[in-house]
Design a protein around this motif. Structure first.
Motif, PDB file in Angstrom:
ATOM      1  N   LYS A  34       0.835  -1.192   0.000  1.00 24.61           N
ATOM      2  CA  LYS A  34       0.000   0.000   0.000  1.00 24.61           C
ATOM      3  C   LYS A  34       0.874   1.248   0.000  1.00 24.61           C
ATOM      4  CE  LYS A  34      -4.106  -1.929   2.245  1.00 24.61           C
ATOM      5  NZ  LYS A  34      -4.981  -1.715   1.089  1.00 24.61           N
ATOM      6  N   LEU A  35       0.924   1.942  -1.140  1.00 19.01           N
ATOM      7  CA  LEU A  35       1.705   3.169  -1.222  1.00 19.01           C
ATOM      8  C   LEU A  35       0.941   4.336  -0.604  1.00 19.01           C
ATOM      9  CD1 LEU A  35       4.222   4.635  -2.243  1.00 19.01           C
ATOM     10  CD2 LEU A  35       3.031   5.033  -4.396  1.00 19.01           C
ATOM     11  N   LEU A  36      -0.373   4.382  -0.867  1.00 16.70           N
ATOM     12  CA  LEU A  36      -1.229   5.435  -0.331  1.00 16.70           C
ATOM     13  C   LEU A  36      -2.445   4.813   0.329  1.00 16.70           C
ATOM     14  CD1 LEU A  36      -1.207   8.047  -3.237  1.00 16.70           C
ATOM     15  CD2 LEU A  36      -0.104   8.275  -1.034  1.00 16.70           C
ATOM     16  N   LEU A  37      -2.906   5.429   1.390  1.00 16.35           N
ATOM     17  CA  LEU A  37      -4.094   4.949   2.098  1.00 16.35           C
ATOM     18  C   LEU A  37      -5.238   5.921   1.865  1.00 16.35           C
ATOM     19  CD1 LEU A  37      -2.449   3.906   5.477  1.00 16.35           C
ATOM     20  CD2 LEU A  37      -3.217   2.380   3.664  1.00 16.35           C
ATOM     21  N   PHE A  38      -6.366   5.367   1.391  1.00 14.45           N
ATOM     22  CA  PHE A  38      -7.563   6.153   1.167  1.00 14.45           C
ATOM     23  C   PHE A  38      -8.595   5.810   2.234  1.00 14.45           C
ATOM     24  CE2 PHE A  38      -5.574   6.189  -2.972  1.00 14.45           C
ATOM     25  CZ  PHE A  38      -5.872   7.435  -3.473  1.00 14.45           C
ATOM     26  N   PRO A  39      -9.514   6.744   2.558  1.00 19.06           N
ATOM     27  CA  PRO A  39     -10.604   6.399   3.469  1.00 19.06           C
ATOM     28  C   PRO A  39     -11.335   5.148   2.987  1.00 19.06           C
ATOM     29  CG  PRO A  39     -10.554   8.763   3.113  1.00 19.06           C
ATOM     30  CD  PRO A  39      -9.528   8.173   2.178  1.00 19.06           C
ATOM     31  N   GLY A  40     -11.489   4.171   3.884  1.00 25.04           N
ATOM     32  CA  GLY A  40     -12.096   2.895   3.538  1.00 25.04           C
ATOM     33  C   GLY A  40     -11.088   1.766   3.454  1.00 25.04           C
ATOM     34  N   ASP A  41      -9.789   2.099   3.367  1.00 22.73           N
ATOM     35  CA  ASP A  41      -8.748   1.061   3.280  1.00 22.73           C
ATOM     36  C   ASP A  41      -8.530   0.386   4.631  1.00 22.73           C
ATOM     37  OD1 ASP A  41      -8.362   1.523   0.649  1.00 22.73           O
ATOM     38  OD2 ASP A  41      -6.466   2.598   0.850  1.00 22.73           O
ATOM     39  N   ILE A  42      -8.252  -0.924   4.585  1.00 23.48           N
ATOM     40  CA  ILE A  42      -7.885  -1.705   5.769  1.00 23.48           C
ATOM     41  C   ILE A  42      -6.401  -2.041   5.654  1.00 23.48           C
ATOM     42  CG2 ILE A  42      -8.235  -3.878   7.013  1.00 23.48           C
ATOM     43  CD1 ILE A  42     -11.137  -3.815   6.094  1.00 23.48           C
ATOM     44  N   PHE A  43      -5.637  -1.872   6.731  1.00 29.16           N
ATOM     45  CA  PHE A  43      -4.193  -2.091   6.669  1.00 29.16           C
ATOM     46  C   PHE A  43      -3.675  -2.608   8.004  1.00 29.16           C
ATOM     47  CE2 PHE A  43      -5.066   2.208   7.974  1.00 29.16           C
ATOM     48  CZ  PHE A  43      -4.142   2.499   8.960  1.00 29.16           C
ATOM     49  N   SER A  44      -2.468  -3.196   7.960  1.00 29.86           N
ATOM     50  CA  SER A  44      -1.812  -3.721   9.159  1.00 29.86           C
ATOM     51  C   SER A  44      -0.717  -2.755   9.605  1.00 29.86           C
ATOM     52  CB  SER A  44      -1.200  -5.093   8.872  1.00 29.86           C
ATOM     53  OG  SER A  44      -2.209  -6.018   8.493  1.00 29.86           O
ATOM     54  N   ALA A  45      -0.554  -2.622  10.919  1.00 24.21           N
ATOM     55  CA  ALA A  45       0.444  -1.686  11.448  1.00 24.21           C
ATOM     56  C   ALA A  45       1.064  -2.247  12.719  1.00 24.21           C
ATOM     57  CB  ALA A  45      -0.193  -0.319  11.721  1.00 24.21           C
ATOM     58  N   LEU A 132       1.162   7.134   4.322  1.00 23.02           N
ATOM     59  CA  LEU A 132       0.875   8.279   3.473  1.00 23.02           C
ATOM     60  C   LEU A 132      -0.615   8.281   3.158  1.00 23.02           C
ATOM     61  CD1 LEU A 132       3.901   8.089   1.014  1.00 23.02           C
ATOM     62  CD2 LEU A 132       3.670   9.497   3.056  1.00 23.02           C
ATOM     63  N   PHE A 133      -1.277   9.381   3.481  1.00 28.33           N
ATOM     64  CA  PHE A 133      -2.727   9.450   3.340  1.00 28.33           C
ATOM     65  C   PHE A 133      -3.106  10.308   2.141  1.00 28.33           C
ATOM     66  CE2 PHE A 133      -1.847   8.956   7.903  1.00 28.33           C
ATOM     67  CZ  PHE A 133      -2.521   7.765   8.127  1.00 28.33           C
ATOM     68  N   ALA A 134      -4.090   9.837   1.387  1.00 34.04           N
ATOM     69  CA  ALA A 134      -4.640  10.604   0.276  1.00 34.04           C
ATOM     70  C   ALA A 134      -6.068  10.989   0.627  1.00 34.04           C
ATOM     71  CB  ALA A 134      -4.612   9.781  -1.018  1.00 34.04           C
ATOM     72  N   GLU A 135      -6.416  12.236   0.354  1.00 31.18           N
ATOM     73  CA  GLU A 135      -7.754  12.698   0.695  1.00 31.18           C
ATOM     74  C   GLU A 135      -8.712  12.488  -0.467  1.00 31.18           C
ATOM     75  OE1 GLU A 135      -7.724  16.700   1.973  1.00 31.18           O
ATOM     76  OE2 GLU A 135      -6.468  16.331   3.732  1.00 31.18           O
ATOM     77  N   LYS A 136      -9.937  12.118  -0.129  1.00 30.10           N
ATOM     78  CA  LYS A 136     -11.007  12.056  -1.120  1.00 30.10           C
ATOM     79  C   LYS A 136     -11.775  13.370  -1.060  1.00 30.10           C
ATOM     80  CE  LYS A 136     -11.810   7.084  -1.503  1.00 30.10           C
ATOM     81  NZ  LYS A 136     -12.796   5.994  -1.365  1.00 30.10           N
ATOM     82  N   LYS A 137     -11.636  14.161  -2.086  1.00 32.52           N
ATOM     83  CA  LYS A 137     -12.301  15.456  -2.106  1.00 32.52           C
ATOM     84  C   LYS A 137     -13.706  15.290  -2.664  1.00 32.52           C
ATOM     85  CE  LYS A 137      -7.906  17.821  -2.789  1.00 32.52           C
ATOM     86  NZ  LYS A 137      -7.136  18.712  -3.682  1.00 32.52           N
ATOM     87  N   ILE A 182      -9.285  12.128  -8.939  1.00 30.00           N
ATOM     88  CA  ILE A 182      -8.558  11.461  -7.860  1.00 30.00           C
ATOM     89  C   ILE A 182      -7.486  10.533  -8.438  1.00 30.00           C
ATOM     90  CG2 ILE A 182      -8.784   9.777  -5.984  1.00 30.00           C
ATOM     91  CD1 ILE A 182     -11.535  10.963  -5.416  1.00 30.00           C
ATOM     92  N   LYS A 183      -7.832   9.801  -9.522  1.00 34.71           N
ATOM     93  CA  LYS A 183      -6.887   8.894 -10.154  1.00 34.71           C
ATOM     94  C   LYS A 183      -5.680   9.648 -10.700  1.00 34.71           C
ATOM     95  CE  LYS A 183      -6.697   5.111 -13.501  1.00 34.71           C
ATOM     96  NZ  LYS A 183      -7.449   4.346 -14.524  1.00 34.71           N
ATOM     97  N   GLU A 185      -4.538  12.652  -9.617  1.00 33.61           N
ATOM     98  CA  GLU A 185      -3.760  13.154  -8.484  1.00 33.61           C
ATOM     99  C   GLU A 185      -2.915  12.044  -7.864  1.00 33.61           C
ATOM    100  OE1 GLU A 185      -6.829  16.679  -6.992  1.00 33.61           O
ATOM    101  OE2 GLU A 185      -6.697  14.783  -5.906  1.00 33.61           O
ATOM    102  N   ASN A 186      -3.478  10.851  -7.809  1.00 36.13           N
ATOM    103  CA  ASN A 186      -2.761   9.703  -7.248  1.00 36.13           C
ATOM    104  C   ASN A 186      -1.533   9.366  -8.094  1.00 36.13           C
ATOM    105  OD1 ASN A 186      -2.146   7.511  -5.646  1.00 36.13           O
ATOM    106  ND2 ASN A 186      -3.584   6.160  -6.653  1.00 36.13           N
ATOM    107  N   LYS A 187      -1.691   9.409  -9.412  1.00 29.83           N
ATOM    108  CA  LYS A 187      -0.579   9.102 -10.321  1.00 29.83           C
ATOM    109  C   LYS A 187       0.529  10.146 -10.205  1.00 29.83           C
ATOM    110  CE  LYS A 187       0.542   7.989 -15.118  1.00 29.83           C
ATOM    111  NZ  LYS A 187       1.761   8.804 -15.112  1.00 29.83           N
ATOM    112  N   ILE A 188       0.127  11.442 -10.105  1.00 28.33           N
ATOM    113  CA  ILE A 188       1.115  12.515  -9.974  1.00 28.33           C
ATOM    114  C   ILE A 188       1.926  12.338  -8.700  1.00 28.33           C
ATOM    115  CG2 ILE A 188       1.381  14.998  -9.596  1.00 28.33           C
ATOM    116  CD1 ILE A 188      -1.025  15.405 -11.449  1.00 28.33           C
ATOM    117  N   LEU A 189       1.228  12.023  -7.614  1.00 29.87           N
ATOM    118  CA  LEU A 189       1.919  11.836  -6.337  1.00 29.87           C
ATOM    119  C   LEU A 189       2.854  10.633  -6.381  1.00 29.87           C
ATOM    120  CD1 LEU A 189       2.360  12.617  -3.418  1.00 29.87           C
ATOM    121  CD2 LEU A 189       0.326  11.307  -2.801  1.00 29.87           C
ATOM    122  N   LYS A 190       2.395   9.540  -7.016  1.00 26.79           N
ATOM    123  CA  LYS A 190       3.226   8.342  -7.113  1.00 26.79           C
ATOM    124  C   LYS A 190       4.480   8.614  -7.931  1.00 26.79           C
ATOM    125  CE  LYS A 190       3.060   3.461  -8.389  1.00 26.79           C
ATOM    126  NZ  LYS A 190       2.221   2.371  -8.946  1.00 26.79           N
TER     127      LYS A 190
END
Length: 272
Positions: A34-45, A132-137, A182-183, A185-190
């Motif tokens: 997971k490079l970026l985490l979006f609201p709704g994502d499940i992850f391990s920490a 790294l968090f990405a916002e859903k506008k 959003i797609k 913006e995600n590519k630009i950030l990546k």
């Protein structure tokens, strides 16, 4: 008389400030896919907690009792705790408490250097590593109000069907546009994260302890660059030896900067 009244209040405030953050914690991402985490994502920490006072482990038993209560609740305002496992003391430092978490991002996360967190009677300053968090506008959809009207003939209802069709097309077009935005913006950030020049500038501008520790925290984002593994490992070892200390000496700061400088030079050679 006024000063005598204000003095106890001032002393109490100073005591509260001095003990505001007696504990520190680090929450690090375990899922490297997971490079970026979006609201709704499940992850391990993984989380570690330690005291700002060296050799102090008095907090461990209190915090251990409170950890189980976190399941099913939110932490850091926007993260939901699904499960907690492997609660134990660190093998190399018994004054450090650590455990694994299964988490879900349920809302947009504010991008801060550190976050405040209360657990039981303890106040903790939490730093995030590799998250790294990405916002859903999402803008609120427009509300359309259709007033009740008397329809004399069925033949005159065509405008009503046309209005429904226009609304459906407008809403659908808005959703598609938001998805593509959003797609993009995600590519630009990546692309930015994978750009070696971006990391060279970031490494070269790191002069303070906070900036150096930030580079270490987000190491999973730049670890895929073609860098000499020996130089990277040397930087990790160098900063690991010092990260739990309250203060760094000038020589310790010099050691960390030099180890990072060698990584920067390695990137420059490969670009050439």
């Amino acid at each position: 008389m006024v000063y005598r009244f204000l003095l106890p209040i001032f002393v109490m405030l100073m005591i509260n400030i001095s003990y505001s953050y007696e504990l520190r914690a680090k929450l690090s991402l375990q899922d490297t896919k997971k490079l970026l985490l979006f609201p709704g994502d499940i992850f391990s920490a993984h989380m570690i907690i330690w005291s700002t006072k060296e050799g102090d482990s008095s907090f461990v038993s209190d915090v251990e009792q409170e950890i189980s209560k976190l399941v099913g609740n939110k932490i850091l305002k926007s993260i939901y705790v699904i499960d907690i496992s492997d609660v134990s003391r660190n093998e190399t430092n018994v004054d450090v408490l650590e455990f694994n978490l299964s988490l879900a991002l349920i809302d947009n996360m504010r991008r801060l250097k550190s976050y405040r967190w209360n657990i039981g009677k303890h106040r903790i300053r939490v730093e995030l590593e590799g998250l790294l968090f990405a916002e859903k506008k999402i803008q609120p959809t427009k509300k359309y109000i259709i007033l009740d009207q008397v329809v004399k003939k069925e033949a005159n209802t065509w405008w009503y069907k046309l209005l429904i069709f226009v609304i459906a097309v407008s809403v659908g077009g808005y959703k598609v546009n938001e998805y593509l935005k959003i797609k993009k913006e995600n590519k630009i950030l990546k692309d930015k994260l994978e750009n070696s020049n971006y990391w060279k500038n970031k490494f070269e501008s790191a002069q303070t302890r906070e900036q150096l520790e930030e580079i270490y925290r987000i190491r999973k984002s730049w670890r895929e660059l073609k860098i000499d593994n020996e130089k990277v490992d040397n930087f990790f070892v160098c900063i690991n030896e010092k990260q739990y200390k309250q203060q760094w000496t000038e020589y310790e700061m010099y050691e960390v900067k030099e180890s990072l400088k060698k990584i920067t030079e390695s990137i420059e050679c490969q670009d050439a």
